[in-house]
Design a protein around this motif. Sequence first.
Motif, PDB file in Angstrom:
ATOM      1  N   TYR A 460       7.219   4.194  -8.426  1.00 29.47           N
ATOM      2  CA  TYR A 460       6.756   2.700  -8.888  1.00 29.47           C
ATOM      3  C   TYR A 460       6.724   2.016  -7.724  1.00 29.47           C
ATOM      4  CZ  TYR A 460       9.925   5.589 -12.564  1.00 29.47           C
ATOM      5  OH  TYR A 460       9.861   6.188 -13.410  1.00 29.47           O
ATOM      6  N   HIS A 461       5.285   2.231  -6.791  1.00 29.20           N
ATOM      7  CA  HIS A 461       5.502   1.787  -5.501  1.00 29.20           C
ATOM      8  C   HIS A 461       4.185   1.431  -5.799  1.00 29.20           C
ATOM      9  CE1 HIS A 461       9.116   4.325  -3.883  1.00 29.20           C
ATOM     10  NE2 HIS A 461       9.832   2.827  -4.374  1.00 29.20           N
ATOM     11  N   PRO A 462       3.024   1.061  -6.919  1.00 23.22           N
ATOM     12  CA  PRO A 462       1.680   0.810  -6.471  1.00 23.22           C
ATOM     13  C   PRO A 462       1.336  -0.133  -5.293  1.00 23.22           C
ATOM     14  CG  PRO A 462       2.485  -0.456  -8.158  1.00 23.22           C
ATOM     15  CD  PRO A 462       3.589   0.548  -7.854  1.00 23.22           C
ATOM     16  N   VAL A 463       0.629  -0.200  -4.134  1.00 24.98           N
ATOM     17  CA  VAL A 463       0.679  -1.336  -3.526  1.00 24.98           C
ATOM     18  C   VAL A 463      -1.428  -1.449  -3.077  1.00 24.98           C
ATOM     19  CG1 VAL A 463       1.789  -0.824  -2.025  1.00 24.98           C
ATOM     20  CG2 VAL A 463       0.521   0.339  -1.717  1.00 24.98           C
ATOM     21  N   SER A 464      -1.712  -2.290  -2.506  1.00 23.79           N
ATOM     22  CA  SER A 464      -2.895  -2.313  -1.140  1.00 23.79           C
ATOM     23  C   SER A 464      -4.084  -2.284  -2.823  1.00 23.79           C
ATOM     24  CB  SER A 464      -3.195  -0.970  -1.079  1.00 23.79           C
ATOM     25  OG  SER A 464      -2.309  -0.595  -0.160  1.00 23.79           O
ATOM     26  N   THR A 465      -4.111  -3.376  -3.571  1.00 24.35           N
ATOM     27  CA  THR A 465      -4.420  -4.097  -4.101  1.00 24.35           C
ATOM     28  C   THR A 465      -5.234  -5.305  -4.040  1.00 24.35           C
ATOM     29  OG1 THR A 465      -3.385  -4.721  -5.686  1.00 24.35           O
ATOM     30  CG2 THR A 465      -4.007  -3.051  -6.472  1.00 24.35           C
ATOM     31  N   CYS A 466      -4.900  -5.674  -2.959  1.00 24.37           N
ATOM     32  CA  CYS A 466      -5.361  -7.410  -2.375  1.00 24.37           C
ATOM     33  C   CYS A 466      -5.503  -6.595  -0.789  1.00 24.37           C
ATOM     34  CB  CYS A 466      -4.717  -8.372  -2.774  1.00 24.37           C
ATOM     35  SG  CYS A 466      -4.507  -8.597  -4.371  1.00 24.37           S
ATOM     36  N   ARG A 467      -5.693  -5.930  -1.037  1.00 21.70           N
ATOM     37  CA  ARG A 467      -5.940  -4.911   0.607  1.00 21.70           C
ATOM     38  C   ARG A 467      -5.914  -5.745   1.706  1.00 21.70           C
ATOM     39  NH1 ARG A 467      -8.679   0.481   3.053  1.00 21.70           N
ATOM     40  NH2 ARG A 467     -10.643  -1.099   3.184  1.00 21.70           N
ATOM     41  N   MET A 468      -4.589  -6.298   2.996  1.00 20.39           N
ATOM     42  CA  MET A 468      -5.288  -7.024   3.848  1.00 20.39           C
ATOM     43  C   MET A 468      -6.339  -6.052   4.764  1.00 20.39           C
ATOM     44  SD  MET A 468      -2.486  -8.881   6.958  1.00 20.39           S
ATOM     45  CE  MET A 468      -2.167  -7.333   7.921  1.00 20.39           C
TER      46      MET A 468
END
Length: 527
Positions: A460-468
């Motif tokens: 449950y750790h989704p990330v990076s879909t609006c990545r800097m």
Amino acid sequence: MIESDFIIVGGGTAGCVLADRLTACGKFTVLLLEAGPSDQRLHIQLPIGYGMSFFNPAVNWMYRTEPEPALANRSGYWPRGKVLGGSGSINAMVHVQGQPVEWTDLAEAGGSGWSFEALSAAMNRARERIEGADVSQDTHPLCSTFITAAQEAGFGNEADLSKLGADGVGHFRIATRNGLRLSSARAYLRPALKRPNLAVEVEAHATRIVLEGRQAREVHFIKAGTAMIARARREVILCAGSINSPKLLQLSGIGPAATLKSNGIEVLCDRHGVGRNLQDHLCIDHLYRSRVPTLNQQFGSITGKIAAGLRYILLRKGPLALSVNQAGGFVRSRSGLAAPNMQLYFSPLSYTRTAPGTRTLMRPDAFPGFMLSAQPCRPTSRGFLEITSADPAMPPRIVPNALATQHDIAEMIEGARLLRQLAATSSLRDVIEEELQPGSAVQSDDEMLEDIRQRASTVYHPVSTCRMGRSPDTDVVDSSLRVYGVDGLRVVDASIFPSIPSGNTNAPTLMVAEKGAEIILGKSRSQ
Ligand SMILES: Cc1cc2nc3c(=O)[nH]c(=O)nc-3n(C[C@H](O)[C@H](O)[C@H](O)COP(=O)(O)OP(=O)(O)OC[C@H]3O[C@@H](n4cnc5c(N)ncnc54)[C@H](O)[C@@H]3O)c2cc1C
């Protein structure tokens, strides 16, 4: 029409931090819109209530992924908090900072303002509000057996798994205080609520951000079936999380042109990266029948439940005050690595036989069971998500694309082998009656991989879909977390990580939110 200097969309882990920090100086008005209800519910405040929020649509978006070919065509279940405190109100509370290697990626993507030195103030501020509680005295005795086994297998002891760069095995610290969950809603938002310059609307589902020219000006939302509009004098700040922030951008005409056009949405800003670069942690559990009682016996019997209840009521301690993941660590699955590459979890209970959709921890497996789990820290596979309809009520299509790289496949197998290595130590052999999953028939790498494909799941750790990042062509926000090509619009949540943090993502997200507040208030360089 409501008007405010800042509108924060999403009162989750990051949103609650910003609501507090942006109103503290008294100079600005802030409106916080949260799609879910208040977090004043027993099953949210009580740590073990985790099991009751897991499949509860009243507080959970309950997303599903597309069937994944690399995971035997299984569709993954992706819970996300829909309540004040967000996923921080329904998560397992494991509080870790991860490994310094993340800071290299942050600094590469965001420049010197995101270097280790520049971020340490934000990290310390987050830690002052939410420090992992040391609950080692209260965990199940089998946790100590697990820690001894890990030492037998050659891994070091780590007294504080919540510190940055934790290396070794020990008891997890958890985000609780006095036996109650310590989400950012409790640690940040609650004290800020008395300020006259903060307004919070719960059950307010943002459906679109409206631009005037290039400037983000309005947030359209639905509350109690009524369409409403809020107007931002200064900025709209998206804190809707890794699934809903990119979804809302796409619904608002900011995203990959082809996706927007195919859903009949006017392209206001062609931003290819919105919804792309998705990363997540995949984990494999090994399940054991135990020779000694586990929490299954305590939660499975009336007397055990009464004892746990009394202990909690009288002392705010015991299993009801804890996470399901009581011990674990950060270790190396092969030699020659500069930093740990594998997170381990030990859960002194099991709930594998509960019916799908009913993960209530108070009804665990009938037999004495426990679980060992391994999760590679830094997978390299990347997936994406996209809207499939212009209707804001429709969930997006989520394609995690797990195990897309040889690196990820190899590390998952190494993780499974590591669990076997732990189970073979004399400390654990003494208490293991039988390995139930995957079972002794699974031995070769191919068999291990097949088991992973059949059973591994997200933690449950989704990330990076609006990545800097530095490129408007592939990234979504710049080093000040401003959406490329739009004025007055930022994203500040777990979706901005350039790559996945090594460990659980809540504490790193708190740090991003603290950093975001610092930037917005003009207190720091961002480049
Ligand atoms: C089941 C589970 C277990 C986890 N376990 C751990 C753990 O043990 N340790 C750990 O560190 N991390 C854990 N995590 C991950 C961690 O909780 C998240 O990384 C973190 O909460 C992300 O914060 P965020 O601010 O990006 O998003 P969230 O906290 O999810 O906040 C987003 C908020 O925005 C709201 N929102 C979304 N769309 C809209 C809209 N259109 N309008 C209005 N509001 C909207 C949502 O309802 C939500 O409240 C877990 C997560 C889950 C789901």
